[in-house]
Scaffold this motif. Structure first.
Motif, mmCIF file in Angstrom:
data_model
loop_
_atom_site.group_PDB
_atom_site.id
_atom_site.type_symbol
_atom_site.label_atom_id
_atom_site.label_comp_id
_atom_site.label_asym_id
_atom_site.label_seq_id
_atom_site.Cartn_x
_atom_site.Cartn_y
_atom_site.Cartn_z
ATOM 1 N N GLU A 22 26.537 -23.169 114.425
ATOM 2 C CA GLU A 22 27.106 -24.219 115.149
ATOM 3 C C GLU A 22 27.229 -24.056 116.904
ATOM 4 O O GLU A 22 26.670 -24.959 117.503
ATOM 5 C CB GLU A 22 28.400 -24.484 114.811
ATOM 6 C CG GLU A 22 28.380 -24.629 113.058
ATOM 7 C CD GLU A 22 27.823 -25.641 112.435
ATOM 8 O OE1 GLU A 22 27.794 -26.934 113.089
ATOM 9 O OE2 GLU A 22 27.054 -25.490 111.343
ATOM 10 N N SER A 23 27.650 -22.868 117.193
ATOM 11 C CA SER A 23 27.466 -22.821 118.569
ATOM 12 C C SER A 23 26.152 -22.941 119.297
ATOM 13 O O SER A 23 26.036 -23.419 120.165
ATOM 14 C CB SER A 23 28.060 -21.309 118.935
ATOM 15 O OG SER A 23 28.869 -21.058 117.988
ATOM 16 N N LEU A 24 24.981 -22.185 118.421
ATOM 17 C CA LEU A 24 23.687 -22.365 118.784
ATOM 18 C C LEU A 24 23.334 -23.918 119.079
ATOM 19 O O LEU A 24 22.677 -24.412 120.122
ATOM 20 C CB LEU A 24 22.854 -21.857 117.863
ATOM 21 C CG LEU A 24 21.473 -21.347 118.094
ATOM 22 C CD1 LEU A 24 21.382 -20.466 119.477
ATOM 23 C CD2 LEU A 24 20.987 -20.511 117.049
ATOM 24 N N LEU A 25 23.604 -24.785 118.095
ATOM 25 C CA LEU A 25 23.401 -26.370 118.138
ATOM 26 C C LEU A 25 23.979 -26.974 119.239
ATOM 27 O O LEU A 25 23.424 -27.901 119.984
ATOM 28 C CB LEU A 25 23.684 -26.886 116.791
ATOM 29 C CG LEU A 25 23.069 -26.661 115.573
ATOM 30 C CD1 LEU A 25 23.545 -27.434 114.514
ATOM 31 C CD2 LEU A 25 21.667 -26.570 115.697
ATOM 32 N N ARG A 73 23.291 -15.225 125.503
ATOM 33 C CA ARG A 73 24.678 -15.566 125.993
ATOM 34 C C ARG A 73 25.500 -15.475 124.607
ATOM 35 O O ARG A 73 26.661 -14.880 125.141
ATOM 36 C CB ARG A 73 24.461 -16.932 126.693
ATOM 37 C CG ARG A 73 25.368 -16.794 127.884
ATOM 38 C CD ARG A 73 25.031 -18.084 128.789
ATOM 39 N NE ARG A 73 23.524 -18.731 128.761
ATOM 40 C CZ ARG A 73 23.219 -20.080 128.554
ATOM 41 N NH1 ARG A 73 24.103 -20.767 128.505
ATOM 42 N NH2 ARG A 73 21.850 -20.188 128.470
ATOM 43 N N LEU A 74 25.359 -15.876 123.760
ATOM 44 C CA LEU A 74 26.144 -16.007 122.590
ATOM 45 C C LEU A 74 26.401 -14.705 122.351
ATOM 46 O O LEU A 74 27.330 -14.117 121.878
ATOM 47 C CB LEU A 74 25.512 -16.859 121.384
ATOM 48 C CG LEU A 74 25.589 -18.294 121.690
ATOM 49 C CD1 LEU A 74 24.680 -19.052 120.676
ATOM 50 C CD2 LEU A 74 26.914 -18.846 121.888
ATOM 51 N N ARG A 75 25.295 -13.797 122.145
ATOM 52 C CA ARG A 75 25.362 -12.321 121.762
ATOM 53 C C ARG A 75 26.462 -11.538 122.723
ATOM 54 O O ARG A 75 27.057 -10.706 122.322
ATOM 55 C CB ARG A 75 24.218 -11.711 121.590
ATOM 56 C CG ARG A 75 23.384 -12.080 120.043
ATOM 57 C CD ARG A 75 22.204 -11.486 119.866
ATOM 58 N NE ARG A 75 21.500 -11.801 118.776
ATOM 59 C CZ ARG A 75 20.408 -11.883 118.467
ATOM 60 N NH1 ARG A 75 19.398 -11.356 119.176
ATOM 61 N NH2 ARG A 75 19.968 -12.205 117.133
ATOM 62 N N SER A 76 26.249 -11.793 124.008
ATOM 63 C CA SER A 76 26.826 -10.891 125.059
ATOM 64 C C SER A 76 28.676 -11.358 124.737
ATOM 65 O O SER A 76 29.327 -10.606 125.324
ATOM 66 C CB SER A 76 26.347 -11.675 126.455
ATOM 67 O OG SER A 76 27.084 -12.721 126.593
ATOM 68 N N MET A 77 28.875 -12.353 124.007
ATOM 69 C CA MET A 77 30.028 -12.845 123.623
ATOM 70 C C MET A 77 30.637 -12.332 122.423
ATOM 71 O O MET A 77 31.973 -12.565 121.995
ATOM 72 C CB MET A 77 30.491 -14.234 123.995
ATOM 73 C CG MET A 77 30.137 -14.849 125.338
ATOM 74 S SD MET A 77 30.598 -16.621 125.441
ATOM 75 C CE MET A 77 29.045 -17.407 124.611
ATOM 76 N N SER A 78 29.713 -11.730 121.635
ATOM 77 C CA SER A 78 30.069 -11.237 120.269
ATOM 78 C C SER A 78 30.699 -9.915 120.169
ATOM 79 O O SER A 78 29.765 -9.054 120.496
ATOM 80 C CB SER A 78 28.888 -11.642 119.421
ATOM 81 O OG SER A 78 28.949 -10.703 118.301
ATOM 82 N N PRO A 79 31.794 -9.763 119.919
ATOM 83 C CA PRO A 79 32.159 -8.377 119.460
ATOM 84 C C PRO A 79 31.326 -7.414 118.700
ATOM 85 O O PRO A 79 31.306 -6.331 118.606
ATOM 86 C CB PRO A 79 33.711 -8.543 118.977
ATOM 87 C CG PRO A 79 33.968 -9.815 118.909
ATOM 88 C CD PRO A 79 32.785 -10.568 119.439
#
Ligand SMILES: *Cc1c(COP(=O)(O)O)cnc(C)c1O
Length: 398
Positions: free
Chosen positions: A307-310, A377-383
């Motif tokens: 969903e974030s990707l979209l 970017r999304l991965r950089s925010m993923s714990p």
């Protein structure tokens, strides 16, 4: 790039100008009811007859075997419910697959409540139906096998000939939901053992709210919409003449340049797949690599929410779709991705991009570049990703 990049052609397509042009006079000038006897009505009837012939020709059927409906969902519902009713005295068992569209799956659930028993056959990791399981599932009371021609999420094309032959050997009817395949690849009922086939206008650059069900001559089937005598008394309701004319125009256009279009789409598809596989780590291509719709790209990205990707793609003007259907606030991962064996968390990070011949290489490059940046970017925010990378680094040190 500030124009829209539309990569959601499996959800719906842009209506072809040819279809719009063909339809217009049937709103403004030739608005007669095809059942009326004056000449205004006859104009509508003539247009409908020609459209039916065009469509029948595209699948090698005869015109009397084409029944217009309000789209793919209605065709699927009709094929299942009416066959179940017509053949109930022979048996109450139906076989389908685990990766069907909800128009099939939810109709099967409805039939289960009505006392029918349904077997849902597994697919392999590429989404191909397990034929040995299909054979084993057949019982003396099996009346229908319904398996989609090509999957709407992962694009896998099924071995339709083999499935139809198995059905035929056992005297069982075979229906296929060809909504994603029709107009994209050949779906000829004079070459394939298909008894019923669903198709929809808006998936092939035709208008929305029109489709058809092919019913092979001799198949006993009840009417689904009761009322007037339209469609040989099998589907009541004043015919949607503009829709029918628009559908036929789209069919004519699609079939005229199918090979050329497929070549172009396949090239773009494989280019996008190649770039993603080369440039984005921890991803997986979903669906069969070659037995696949020419325009379908479906990937899962680890450590990402689809969903974030979209949402981030949308901010760049890119329209795509995720594998997970968000229903009333609850996030259920796609039944198709679960059926090919993806764990929940990976199924959640999925992205479907379905191309058209209007897409350009420039657009695909833009999409690949943006996708790469967004995933990073999304991965950089993923714990989770952070943990994973730390563990990987430890492994290397040891
Ligand atoms: C879109 C779709 C349908 C539904 O068709 P509508 O015309 O939207 O009702 C059914 N099956 C498949 C595989 C689809 O992709």
């Amino acid at each position: 790039m500030n124009k829209l990049i539309y990569l959601d052609n499996a959800a719906t397509t842009k209506t072809a100008q040819e279809a719009v042009d063909a339809m217009l006079p049937y709103f403004t000038e030739y608005y007669g009811n095809a059942s009326s006897i004056y000449s205004l009505g006859a104009e509508s009837k003539k247009a409908m007859t020609e459209a039916r012939e065009e469509i029948a020709g595209s699948i090698g059927a005869s015109a009397q075997e084409i029944y217009f409906t309000a789209g793919g969902s209605e065709s699927d519902n009709w094929a299942l419910v009416a066959t179940a009713e017509a053949y109930e005295s022979k048996g109450k068992h139906i076989i389908t697959s685990k990766i069907e569209h909800h128009a099939i799956l939810h109709t099967c659930e409805y039939l289960e409540k009505r006392g029918f028993s349904i077997t849902y056959i597994d697919v392999d990791e590429n989404g191909v139906l397990k034929l040995d399981e299909l054979k084993k599932a057949i019982r003396p009371d099996t009346i229908l096998i319904s398996v989609m021609f090509a999957n709407n999420e992962i694009g896998t094309i099924q071995p339709i000939k083999e499935i139809g032959e198995i059905a035929r050997e056992h005297g069982i009817l075979f229906h296929t939901d060809a909504v994603q395949a029709y107009g994209h690849v050949q779906t000829r009922v004079d070459e394939l053992p298909i008894d019923m086939m669903s198709a929809s206008g808006h998936k092939i650059n035709g208008p929305k709210g029109i489709g058809f069900l092919y019913i092979r001559k001799g198949v006993k089937i009840r009417s689904f919409v009761h009322g007037g005598a339209q469609e040989r008394s099998r589907r009541a309701g004043t015919e949607n003449i503009p829709g029918i004319v628009g559908l036929a125009a789209a069919v004519k256009k699609n079939f005229a340049n199918m090979e050329e279009r497929n070549r172009k789409e396949t090239e773009l598809r494989d280019y996008l797949i190649e770039r993603i596989e080369k440039e984005i780590p921890y991803c997986r291509l979903n669906g069969h690599r070659t037995d696949r719709l020419p325009n379908n790209v479906n990937f899962s990205f680890q450590f990402i929410e689809g969903e974030s990707l979209l949402i981030m793609l949308d901010m760049k003007g890119i329209c795509a779709s995720s594998g997970s259907a968000c229903t009333s606030g609850s996030l259920d991962p796609s039944h198709v991705l679960l059926a090919i064996g993806l764990p929940h968390e990976i199924a959640h990070g999925s992205l479907r991009m379905t191309l058209s011949e209007e897409n350009t290489k420039e657009e695909i490059d833009f999409v690949a570049d943006e996708l790469k940046g967004i995933v990073e970017r999304l991965r950089s925010m993923s714990p989770l990703y952070e943990d994973f990378i730390k563990k990987e680094e430890k492994k290397h040190v040891q």
